[in-house]
Design a protein around this motif. Structure first.
Motif, PDB file in Angstrom:
ATOM      1  N   VAL A   6       0.835  -1.203   0.000  1.00 40.15           N
ATOM      2  CA  VAL A   6       0.000   0.000   0.000  1.00 40.15           C
ATOM      3  C   VAL A   6       0.868   1.250   0.000  1.00 40.15           C
ATOM      4  O   VAL A   6       0.626   2.203  -0.748  1.00 40.15           O
ATOM      5  N   ILE A   7       1.901   1.258   0.834  1.00 40.15           N
ATOM      6  CA  ILE A   7       2.777   2.428   0.934  1.00 40.15           C
ATOM      7  C   ILE A   7       3.525   2.668  -0.380  1.00 40.15           C
ATOM      8  O   ILE A   7       3.647   3.807  -0.855  1.00 40.15           O
ATOM      9  N   VAL A   8       4.029   1.568  -0.994  1.00 38.77           N
ATOM     10  CA  VAL A   8       4.762   1.696  -2.258  1.00 38.77           C
ATOM     11  C   VAL A   8       3.861   2.243  -3.365  1.00 38.77           C
ATOM     12  O   VAL A   8       4.253   3.156  -4.116  1.00 38.77           O
ATOM     13  N   MET A   9       2.643   1.708  -3.488  1.00 39.05           N
ATOM     14  CA  MET A   9       1.734   2.156  -4.539  1.00 39.05           C
ATOM     15  C   MET A   9       1.282   3.597  -4.307  1.00 39.05           C
ATOM     16  O   MET A   9       1.147   4.381  -5.252  1.00 39.05           O
ATOM     17  N   LEU A 192      -3.971   6.209  -8.386  1.00 35.59           N
ATOM     18  CA  LEU A 192      -3.292   5.399  -7.365  1.00 35.59           C
ATOM     19  C   LEU A 192      -3.483   5.983  -5.971  1.00 35.59           C
ATOM     20  O   LEU A 192      -3.680   5.249  -4.997  1.00 35.59           O
ATOM     21  N   LEU A 193      -3.458   7.306  -5.873  1.00 42.65           N
ATOM     22  CA  LEU A 193      -3.651   7.938  -4.575  1.00 42.65           C
ATOM     23  C   LEU A 193      -5.055   7.697  -4.036  1.00 42.65           C
ATOM     24  O   LEU A 193      -5.250   7.409  -2.854  1.00 42.65           O
ATOM     25  N   VAL A 194      -6.041   7.822  -4.928  1.00 51.19           N
ATOM     26  CA  VAL A 194      -7.423   7.596  -4.510  1.00 51.19           C
ATOM     27  C   VAL A 194      -7.639   6.124  -4.143  1.00 51.19           C
ATOM     28  O   VAL A 194      -8.356   5.799  -3.194  1.00 51.19           O
ATOM     29  N   LYS A 195      -6.993   5.228  -4.893  1.00 50.45           N
ATOM     30  CA  LYS A 195      -7.196   3.799  -4.681  1.00 50.45           C
ATOM     31  C   LYS A 195      -6.530   3.311  -3.400  1.00 50.45           C
ATOM     32  O   LYS A 195      -7.121   2.534  -2.630  1.00 50.45           O
ATOM     33  N   TYR A 196      -5.304   3.757  -3.152  1.00 51.86           N
ATOM     34  CA  TYR A 196      -4.545   3.235  -2.013  1.00 51.86           C
ATOM     35  C   TYR A 196      -4.511   4.187  -0.821  1.00 51.86           C
ATOM     36  O   TYR A 196      -4.101   3.787   0.271  1.00 51.86           O
ATOM     37  N   GLY A 197      -4.954   5.439  -1.019  1.00 55.47           N
ATOM     38  CA  GLY A 197      -4.979   6.390   0.084  1.00 55.47           C
ATOM     39  C   GLY A 197      -5.854   5.952   1.246  1.00 55.47           C
ATOM     40  O   GLY A 197      -5.422   6.011   2.403  1.00 55.47           O
ATOM     41  N   PRO A 198      -7.093   5.493   0.982  1.00 60.64           N
ATOM     42  CA  PRO A 198      -7.932   5.033   2.104  1.00 60.64           C
ATOM     43  C   PRO A 198      -7.313   3.894   2.888  1.00 60.64           C
ATOM     44  O   PRO A 198      -7.400   3.851   4.114  1.00 60.64           O
ATOM     45  N   GLY A 199      -6.670   2.955   2.188  1.00 59.50           N
ATOM     46  CA  GLY A 199      -6.019   1.851   2.883  1.00 59.50           C
ATOM     47  C   GLY A 199      -4.888   2.337   3.767  1.00 59.50           C
ATOM     48  O   GLY A 199      -4.719   1.871   4.904  1.00 59.50           O
ATOM     49  N   MET A 204      -3.070   3.988   9.352  1.00 64.21           N
ATOM     50  CA  MET A 204      -2.650   5.044  10.265  1.00 64.21           C
ATOM     51  C   MET A 204      -3.690   5.327  11.345  1.00 64.21           C
ATOM     52  O   MET A 204      -3.469   6.153  12.227  1.00 64.21           O
ATOM     53  N   GLY A 205      -4.855   4.670  11.259  1.00 58.37           N
ATOM     54  CA  GLY A 205      -5.886   4.852  12.264  1.00 58.37           C
ATOM     55  C   GLY A 205      -6.760   6.076  12.073  1.00 58.37           C
ATOM     56  O   GLY A 205      -7.359   6.584  13.023  1.00 58.37           O
ATOM     57  N   VAL A 206      -6.856   6.587  10.813  1.00 59.03           N
ATOM     58  CA  VAL A 206      -7.695   7.750  10.531  1.00 59.03           C
ATOM     59  C   VAL A 206      -9.151   7.305  10.454  1.00 59.03           C
ATOM     60  O   VAL A 206      -9.460   6.271   9.849  1.00 59.03           O
ATOM     61  N   LEU A 210     -13.289  10.830   7.962  1.00 56.41           N
ATOM     62  CA  LEU A 210     -12.204  11.691   7.510  1.00 56.41           C
ATOM     63  C   LEU A 210     -11.634  11.193   6.191  1.00 56.41           C
ATOM     64  O   LEU A 210     -11.214  11.979   5.345  1.00 56.41           O
ATOM     65  N   ILE A 211     -11.616   9.877   6.003  1.00 54.24           N
ATOM     66  CA  ILE A 211     -11.146   9.307   4.738  1.00 54.24           C
ATOM     67  C   ILE A 211     -12.016   9.788   3.585  1.00 54.24           C
ATOM     68  O   ILE A 211     -11.528  10.225   2.540  1.00 54.24           O
ATOM     69  N   SER A 212     -13.333   9.703   3.758  1.00 52.00           N
ATOM     70  CA  SER A 212     -14.240  10.095   2.674  1.00 52.00           C
ATOM     71  C   SER A 212     -14.161  11.581   2.375  1.00 52.00           C
ATOM     72  O   SER A 212     -14.326  11.996   1.230  1.00 52.00           O
ATOM     73  N   LEU A 213     -13.921  12.394   3.407  1.00 47.92           N
ATOM     74  CA  LEU A 213     -13.892  13.840   3.213  1.00 47.92           C
ATOM     75  C   LEU A 213     -12.563  14.334   2.643  1.00 47.92           C
ATOM     76  O   LEU A 213     -12.516  15.415   2.063  1.00 47.92           O
ATOM     77  N   THR A 214     -11.497  13.566   2.813  1.00 51.11           N
ATOM     78  CA  THR A 214     -10.195  14.032   2.352  1.00 51.11           C
ATOM     79  C   THR A 214      -9.693  13.260   1.143  1.00 51.11           C
ATOM     80  O   THR A 214      -9.487  13.837   0.083  1.00 51.11           O
TER      81      THR A 214
END
Length: 320
Positions: A6-9, A192-199, A204-206, A210-214
């Motif tokens: 996830v971090i690499v992508m 890629l950011l949209v796909k792997y950002g939520p994961g 990170m425990g967000v 907050l995930i949906s709004l950011t």
């Protein structure tokens, strides 16, 4: 899916986005020089079309799958993010003095923004959302915007010695292909950011809200953010302002228009009571003082960021 993957992508998406946006600014400025077109025109058309690709493709896919709320939310959420967050940050970094040419393009941009806004409001009040007829009207406004911008630019080209238009021989097929590849890199990076950002956020425990709004709203607007900041860093502030205004217009009329053409969109209760009023407020803060003072300053940036923050608080609380 491992944490490392996830971090690499996510990192790859960030690299593609920054790299593609940086190159796109250089290509857009070169294009403006070759064709004797002002930077704000290039920012409002070619750069904006490239950076609006994520919103366009995301909302089109969402409408096709019957997820009209997501399509509409992406279009309006991107306008709010572009105007409140991106323009706000850009103006806090430094004021932008607007020349005569920029003022004229800002006036025409405000006209098309108002036209798109009125279609949303009128259609929402009469039909409860965007119908296919509304989609046709919005798509027509989009074509008029692009056509007018290019026509206006062509009419202002400096004439040659015999009254002929300036030469454009310096821009070839290779340059056009490079522009397309740069836009593709921007889109893939945002994807890629949209796909792997939520994961990554969950790791990170967000919180989910907050995930949906950011990540979702900001994710598809990251090309505008990075491109505008890259243009500002290279002292092409008119290009960055043109990119934001052009992207807002295209989110209104292109993203919303195509989505409504595919499938009519029913407005949730908050659209007429929250999203559209805040869209009007933020665009007014950006455009009206800029036209009056011929300058966009830090106070506007602060007001834009404050307004966007209030919107996030209200939607987070479910006030509307």
């Amino acid at each position: 899916m491992t944490t490392g993957y996830v971090i690499v992508m996510f990192g790859l998406g960030l690299v593609l986005l920054i790299w593609g946006s940086d190159l796109l600014v250089d290509s857009a400025v070169a294009l403006a020089g070759h064709f004797q077109i002002s930077e704000i025109v290039i920012g409002a058309t070619i750069v904006s079309l490239g950076t609006t690709l994520p919103e366009t493709l995301f909302s089109t896919a969402a409408s096709w799958k019957g997820l009209s709320d997501m399509a509409l939310g992406n279009a309006l959420g991107s306008i709010l993010c572009n105007t409140g967050l991106i323009a706000g940050l850009m103006l806090l970094l430094g004021p932008i003095v607007l020349g005569e040419r920029v003022i004229e393009n800002l006036i025409s941009g405000a006209f098309f923004l108002t036209a798109g806004f009125l279609v949303y409001v009128a259609s929402g009040l009469k039909f409860g959302g965007l119908t296919r007829g509304s989609g046709i009207l919005l798509t027509g406004i989009c074509l008029l915007f692009i056509g007018y911008t290019l026509w206006d630019a062509a009419g202002r080209k400096p004439a040659g010695k015999n009254g002929a238009a300036a030469s454009v021989s310096g821009f070839g097929a290779g340059d056009a292909i490079r522009l397309i590849l740069e836009a593709a890199a921007i889109y893939k990076g945002a994807d890629l950011l949209v796909k792997y950002g939520p994961g990554l956020a969950r790791i990170m425990g967000v919180p989910e809200i907050l995930i949906s709004l950011t990540f979702v709203a900001l994710g598809t607007s990251l090309p505008e953010l990075v491109t505008s900041l890259a243009a500002w860093r290279k002292a092409h502030s008119a290009l960055s302002l043109g990119n934001i205004i052009g992207a807002d217009i295209l989110n209104f009329v292109l993203v919303g228009g195509i989505s409504a053409l595919i499938r009519p969109i029913r407005f949730p209760d908050s659209i007429l009571r929250l999203e559209l009023p805040f869209v009007f407020l933020l665009l007014s803060i950006l455009c009206i003082p800029s036209l009056k003072r011929r300058k966009a300053g830090r106070l506007q940036g602060l007001l834009l960021l404050t307004g966007y923050g209030i919107y996030l608080v209200l939607i987070n609380r479910g006030t509307f």
